[in-house]
Each structure stands twice: as structure tokens, then as C-alpha cells.
Design an enzyme around this catalytic site. Sequence first.
Site, PDB file in Angstrom:
ATOM      1  N   LYS A  54       0.667  -0.990   0.141  1.00 21.07           N
ATOM      2  CA  LYS A  54      -0.500  -0.216   0.357  1.00 21.07           C
ATOM      3  C   LYS A  54       0.732   1.300  -0.123  1.00 21.07           C
ATOM      4  O   LYS A  54       0.944   1.976  -0.350  1.00 21.07           O
ATOM      5  CB  LYS A  54      -1.180  -0.212   1.474  1.00 21.07           C
ATOM      6  CG  LYS A  54      -1.896  -1.107   0.734  1.00 21.07           C
ATOM      7  CD  LYS A  54      -2.993  -1.245   2.636  1.00 21.07           C
ATOM      8  CE  LYS A  54      -4.065  -2.593   2.546  1.00 21.07           C
ATOM      9  NZ  LYS A  54      -4.564  -2.917   3.095  1.00 21.07           N
ATOM     10  N   GLN A  98      -4.463  -1.605   9.502  1.00 23.86           N
ATOM     11  CA  GLN A  98      -4.419  -2.724   9.343  1.00 23.86           C
ATOM     12  C   GLN A  98      -5.299  -4.193   9.938  1.00 23.86           C
ATOM     13  O   GLN A  98      -5.137  -4.209  10.847  1.00 23.86           O
ATOM     14  CB  GLN A  98      -2.582  -3.563   8.368  1.00 23.86           C
ATOM     15  CG  GLN A  98      -2.934  -5.095   8.292  1.00 23.86           C
ATOM     16  CD  GLN A  98      -4.398  -5.189   7.035  1.00 23.86           C
ATOM     17  OE1 GLN A  98      -3.809  -3.526   5.943  1.00 23.86           O
ATOM     18  NE2 GLN A  98      -3.855  -6.307   6.110  1.00 23.86           N
ATOM     19  N   ASP A 121     -10.892   2.766   4.618  1.00 21.05           N
ATOM     20  CA  ASP A 121     -11.843   1.468   4.235  1.00 21.05           C
ATOM     21  C   ASP A 121     -12.932   1.401   4.335  1.00 21.05           C
ATOM     22  O   ASP A 121     -13.185  -0.095   4.002  1.00 21.05           O
ATOM     23  CB  ASP A 121     -10.498   0.346   5.695  1.00 21.05           C
ATOM     24  CG  ASP A 121      -9.275  -0.229   6.038  1.00 21.05           C
ATOM     25  OD1 ASP A 121     -10.208  -0.799   4.722  1.00 21.05           O
ATOM     26  OD2 ASP A 121      -8.689  -0.449   6.144  1.00 21.05           O
TER      27      ASP A 121
HETATM   28  N1  GUN Z   1      -6.842  -7.180   6.051  1.00 17.80           N
HETATM   29  C1  GUN Z   1      -7.229  -7.511   5.140  1.00 17.80           C
HETATM   30  N2  GUN Z   1      -8.172  -7.097   4.135  1.00 17.80           N
HETATM   31  C2  GUN Z   1      -8.448  -4.952   4.419  1.00 17.80           C
HETATM   32  C3  GUN Z   1      -8.158  -4.505   4.485  1.00 17.80           C
HETATM   33  O1  GUN Z   1      -9.205  -4.731   3.023  1.00 17.80           O
HETATM   34  N3  GUN Z   1      -8.412  -3.537   5.190  1.00 17.80           N
HETATM   35  C4  GUN Z   1      -7.313  -3.342   6.491  1.00 17.80           C
HETATM   36  N4  GUN Z   1      -7.633  -2.240   6.748  1.00 17.80           N
HETATM   37  N5  GUN Z   1      -7.104  -4.512   6.357  1.00 17.80           N
HETATM   38  C5  GUN Z   1      -7.440  -5.826   5.802  1.00 17.80           C
END
Ligand code: GUN
Length: 355
Positions: A54, A98, A121
Site C-alpha cells: 500500500k 491493518q 477502508d
Molecule cells: N486485512 C485484510 N483485508 C483488509 C482490508 O481491506 N483493510 C484492512 N485495513 N485490513 C485488511
Amino acid sequence: MTAQLIDGTAIAAQIRQETADVVAELKREHGIVPGLATVLVGENPASKAYVGSKQRACAELGMVSIGHKLPDTATQQEVEKVVADLNADPDVHGILVQLPLPKHLDEEKILGAVSLEKDVDGFHPVNIGRLSMKGREPLFVPCTPAGCIELLVRSGVEISGKEAVILGRSNIVGLPVSMLLLHRNATITICHSRTADLPGTCRGADILIAAVGRAEMVKADWVKPGAAVIDVGINQVWVEHPADQEYTCAVTGETFVAHRKDQSEKGGRRKVGDVCPSCNEAWLKGQRRPECGSDRETMALFRKYKLVGDVDFGDVNQVAGYLTPVPGGVGPMTIAMLMHNTYRGALHSLKNRIG
Ligand code: GUN
């Protein structure tokens, strides 16, 4: 006849380019550089890899990323303080905590503490609430579900009036993607572990979204001929290697199958232990090397793995009309949609500034 492949890598690249273009325009016209803050708690290797991707994507698209890393002993208050500081930082337009968080932390409370206007998110309860209501608009839509819809739309798959079956009811994928399909006038069925007849229910789908985290669970006889199948699963399965042999850990006595490092072998290797080439004693990763009297270099022991989806690709490819591969399907879309959401966060802050 095989299915038309939906190339997530190519579609994600398109969305990334579109985002890079509008990011450059925002910078040129208003001097604003979209900023994404990532919050990583603990040492989960998959989470570390995702956060790294990211951050790299931000740099590639002309955005700024700010990484916050906390130990897995971080307290609820410490994580909430990081989130509160990021909420107050005018250079941060998107905050991503995350998941999964370490067990002792209250995920619901932490996600709820992220400012609604920086919730790239789309997991804030108000954004999810708006997504789940008719006629309401969330500020941000969760990235993986939004990516699934983009894959369908950009591949020319009709959604309105179709039967959509969603395998899985997670907060991250199953539930939000169901809402997005409903908003686009699909008739939705959400399946889960207690669904009585999974294959039969899936066979009714014009659009099948598989998001259960079970390697290759969906078989050809679960799929209606011509259906569009979107595979959200990312499962690691171990594959045999010709040089595999059984070792016994000299420390714990456990047996494990592995092979010695071979430079010619590409990708998909994971270290599981070490072996001393002079005395041939082996020990599992994380265990201390036994005292064998040799001071020679040790050699790493590996196992080979591959990534597969929730769909048995080879089987379903013979029946489906459209199909996403794994890797190279939904995966690249999650980051592309996150970049798009971060741009939208910056645009939102500009609108608030102008009033
Ligand atoms: N863990 C797995 N997929 C995601 C996501 O789309 N966002 C976040 N923040 N954590 C994740």
C-alpha cells in the site's frame, strides 16, 4: 470453451493510472498531495507485506504515505492515541488500520475511532450503516468489495436483475459486497457455514462471489454455465518438491518435510528450518541450533507453496462465462481502490476547506 478471464492486474493498472492523473491535477490546481496513514500493530507477516504494498502504491501514484508501526504489546489507549493524532493531522486524508489486530485489542472501538472523513477502508460503523441502507451514500466503500464490482462492471457483466450468490459473510468482504450488488439491483443470497445446500444454492447464481478462505472449494458442478465467478480467496497451499525429504528436529523431536535451498528454484518458497551440512542435524525455524561441534555455515530448509483461490480454477474454467484468476484477479484491485479512496479523502478535505 473456457471462461473469459477477468484480468485484475490490467484493470487495477487502469484504475491506478486514472487515480495518478487526478492526483496530479489536484496537486497542480490546489497544491494538495493526498496522504495515507497506515497503522500496523504487531508482526503478522501477511499484514506487513500488505502494508508495504500500500505504501509503495502511494509513492507510485504521487501520494504520500505515513507508516505507524506499533508492537503487538501496544495497549488499546496507545492505538487509539495514534488514530486520534492522525485524525487531527491536516496532511492525512486517509487512515488505514491493518486487520487483523492482535486479540487483546477492541477492533470495533478502534475502527469507530477513525474519523468518518478519513475512513478510506470504509469500515467505520457510519459508513457501513449508510452502505446498508437504501438511498444513503457512504463517504467510502470498503476496498475489496468495491474492487469486485469494478471487475464486473469493467468486464461488461450485467448486474441489474441478476441472481448474485455471495459465499461468506465477513465484515471485510461478504457483507459489504452483498450490499453493493443489492444497490445495483441484483437479487442477493448470502451463504455461510450453516447454509443447507451450498452447491445447489451456488448453481443458481448468475454472479458468484467466493469469499470464504477455503482453498479450491468451489467446483464446476457448483457453477451455472456462463456465470460470472469472482474469486476473493487467497489461500496458501503447500506443494511437493522433488527434493523434499523428511527431517527430524534435533531440538523438539518433531518431523517435518522440507528441501535444501536451490538457487534455481523460483518463488513460492518459505523457510521452515535449518540443517548443518557437516553433521546433518536439522532443527525447525525458531529453534536454537543444537551444539554439534561444527562451526560451518548452516543451510536453510524450505517448503514450496502456491497461492490458490476459493475456486477450483481448472475445473470452474470449463463452465463459467467469466472468471478471475488467483493471483491476478481481485488482489490487485484492493490496493487500486484504496488509492482511489485516498484521493477521494483529499478531495473531501478540499471541499470542506472551500466550504
Ligand atoms: N486485512 C485484510 N483485508 C483488509 C482490508 O481491506 N483493510 C484492512 N485495513 N485490513 C485488511
